[in-house]
Motif scaffolding. Sequence first.
Motif, short mmCIF file in Angstrom:
data_model
loop_
_atom_site.label_atom_id
_atom_site.label_comp_id
_atom_site.label_asym_id
_atom_site.label_seq_id
_atom_site.Cartn_x
_atom_site.Cartn_y
_atom_site.Cartn_z
N LEU A 62 7.62 8.16 13.85
CA LEU A 62 6.38 7.84 13.15
C LEU A 62 6.67 7.28 11.76
O LEU A 62 6.01 6.34 11.31
CB LEU A 62 5.50 9.08 13.05
N VAL A 63 7.65 7.86 11.07
CA VAL A 63 7.98 7.39 9.73
C VAL A 63 8.46 5.94 9.78
O VAL A 63 8.07 5.10 8.95
CB VAL A 63 9.04 8.29 9.09
N ARG A 64 9.30 5.61 10.77
CA ARG A 64 9.77 4.23 10.89
C ARG A 64 8.61 3.28 11.16
O ARG A 64 8.55 2.18 10.59
CB ARG A 64 10.82 4.12 11.99
N ALA A 65 7.69 3.70 12.00
CA ALA A 65 6.53 2.84 12.30
C ALA A 65 5.67 2.64 11.06
O ALA A 65 5.26 1.51 10.74
CB ALA A 65 5.72 3.45 13.44
N LEU A 66 5.37 3.73 10.36
CA LEU A 66 4.54 3.61 9.16
C LEU A 66 5.23 2.79 8.08
O LEU A 66 4.59 2.02 7.36
CB LEU A 66 4.21 5.01 8.63
N SER A 67 6.55 2.94 7.96
CA SER A 67 7.29 2.23 6.93
C SER A 67 7.32 0.73 7.16
O SER A 67 7.61 -0.04 6.23
CB SER A 67 8.73 2.76 6.85
N SER A 68 7.02 0.29 8.37
CA SER A 68 6.98 -1.15 8.63
C SER A 68 5.80 -1.82 7.94
O SER A 68 5.81 -3.03 7.74
CB SER A 68 6.90 -1.40 10.14
N GLU A 69 4.79 -1.02 7.58
CA GLU A 69 3.59 -1.59 6.95
C GLU A 69 3.29 -0.99 5.59
O GLU A 69 2.55 -1.58 4.80
CB GLU A 69 2.37 -1.36 7.86
N LEU A 70 3.83 0.19 5.30
CA LEU A 70 3.46 0.93 4.10
C LEU A 70 4.71 1.35 3.33
O LEU A 70 5.80 1.49 3.90
CB LEU A 70 2.67 2.19 4.48
N MET A 90 0.85 -1.19 0.00
CA MET A 90 0.00 0.00 0.00
C MET A 90 0.88 1.24 0.00
O MET A 90 1.79 1.36 0.82
CB MET A 90 -0.92 0.00 1.22
N ARG A 91 0.62 2.16 -0.93
CA ARG A 91 1.40 3.39 -1.05
C ARG A 91 0.80 4.48 -0.17
O ARG A 91 -0.42 4.66 -0.13
CB ARG A 91 1.44 3.86 -2.50
N ALA A 92 1.66 5.19 0.52
CA ALA A 92 1.20 6.25 1.41
C ALA A 92 2.06 7.48 1.23
O ALA A 92 3.26 7.39 0.91
CB ALA A 92 1.25 5.80 2.86
N THR A 100 -0.51 6.75 15.78
CA THR A 100 0.07 6.04 14.65
C THR A 100 -0.14 4.54 14.79
O THR A 100 -0.46 3.84 13.82
CB THR A 100 1.57 6.36 14.54
N GLY A 101 0.04 4.02 16.00
CA GLY A 101 -0.22 2.60 16.23
C GLY A 101 -1.66 2.24 15.96
O GLY A 101 -1.96 1.18 15.37
N GLU A 102 -2.59 3.12 16.36
CA GLU A 102 -4.01 2.87 16.10
C GLU A 102 -4.30 2.87 14.60
O GLU A 102 -5.11 2.05 14.10
CB GLU A 102 -4.85 3.93 16.82
N ILE A 103 -3.67 3.76 13.86
CA ILE A 103 -3.86 3.82 12.41
C ILE A 103 -3.33 2.55 11.75
O ILE A 103 -3.98 1.96 10.87
CB ILE A 103 -3.17 5.07 11.84
N LEU A 104 -2.16 2.09 12.18
CA LEU A 104 -1.60 0.86 11.61
C LEU A 104 -2.48 -0.34 11.93
O LEU A 104 -2.70 -1.21 11.07
CB LEU A 104 -0.18 0.64 12.14
N ASP A 105 -3.01 -0.41 13.15
CA ASP A 105 -3.93 -1.49 13.49
C ASP A 105 -5.17 -1.46 12.59
O ASP A 105 -5.65 -2.50 12.13
CB ASP A 105 -4.37 -1.38 14.96
N ALA A 106 -5.68 -0.25 12.34
CA ALA A 106 -6.87 -0.13 11.48
C ALA A 106 -6.56 -0.55 10.05
O ALA A 106 -7.38 -1.22 9.40
CB ALA A 106 -7.37 1.31 11.53
N LEU A 107 -5.39 -0.18 9.55
CA LEU A 107 -5.03 -0.58 8.19
C LEU A 107 -4.88 -2.09 8.08
O LEU A 107 -5.32 -2.70 7.09
CB LEU A 107 -3.73 0.13 7.78
N ARG A 108 -4.27 -2.71 9.09
CA ARG A 108 -4.15 -4.17 9.06
C ARG A 108 -5.51 -4.84 9.06
O ARG A 108 -5.73 -5.86 8.39
CB ARG A 108 -3.33 -4.65 10.27
N ALA A 109 -6.44 -4.28 9.83
CA ALA A 109 -7.78 -4.87 9.95
C ALA A 109 -8.72 -4.41 8.84
O ALA A 109 -9.86 -4.89 8.77
CB ALA A 109 -8.37 -4.53 11.31
#
Length: 337
Positions: A22-30, A1-3, A111-120
Amino acid sequence: MRALLVANPAATTTNRKVRDVLVRALSSELKVDVVETAHRGHARELAAQAAADGVDVVVTLGGDGTVNEAVNGLLGQGPGPGVPMLAVVPGGSTNVFSRALGLSRDPVEATGEILDALRAGRSRLVSLGTASARTHPPEEPGDPAAGPEASGRARTTDDWTPPRWFVFAAGMGFDADVIARVEAARARGRRSTGALYVRAAVNAFVLGRDRRRPPMTLQVPGEPPLDGLFLVLLSNVSPWSYLGARPVVPSPEASFDAGLDVFAMGRMGVARMLHHVRQTMTSRPDARGRGVHRRHDLPEVTLTSARPQGWQLDGDHLGTATGLRVCSVPEALRVVV
């Protein structure tokens, strides 16, 4: 997924170290591209380009002003299934929109909540609003038989600004005056705090002339005009704002799932004004009484004023106007929750 992460380096509650986390966290999934805003309107430009490039999700890191600009970029061609989703990481002083979505006030936790939502795969469509302002005086009366130029002040189509999106609130009159005073103080180096807003509000109310000679009229379809107003707030979320950690709730029924709510005030003195302000900040807010006017779930409203008034969208002062057309747009944008 591109962000695309649109980061406001001037955001009041974050810094570069937090942004890098935050960038490192987001980059783990996006697959994330990061751009810092460099000037007013830049977030709008970046979000519009992201929509044109087919990016999947635009993440904002900043305050409500950054969110507003990004939404105006995303919806520049109107709502639709091809518009990227929006995710909001709070980085401003108030963060009304992200709090209305139920996100944490802490940017790392959000940011963690956003990543959880994207995974789900969790997201939702929210209603937003658009506003157009009349930036010139209304047409003066003249001889109708003589044509529109007879008065010398005929309106043109350019008198109304193009519609601009807002995500949680629009206003005209007293609230815009308060925001202008706060913005002027911040330009002089003051920090944005609850105390600063209180002082600005007190000065605007005590020193301003509009509460003594209220110039505005509210027009709701199917109702007679309501005149003699000095404050009109239009909301599609509740709370309308916050004073520190305390919510300010003039329209408790406002919702992303409904149309516009209106909270308006007519002429009143200091004691009655303070009484109604307290009503909006209790545990069960329900401001009512003489001079208070409320409406719920409206598709559109029009405000007019006998003399120019400040107007604001999402806490950003946008100048003066003698009219404001505001419309609710259901299910306008998909957001990550």
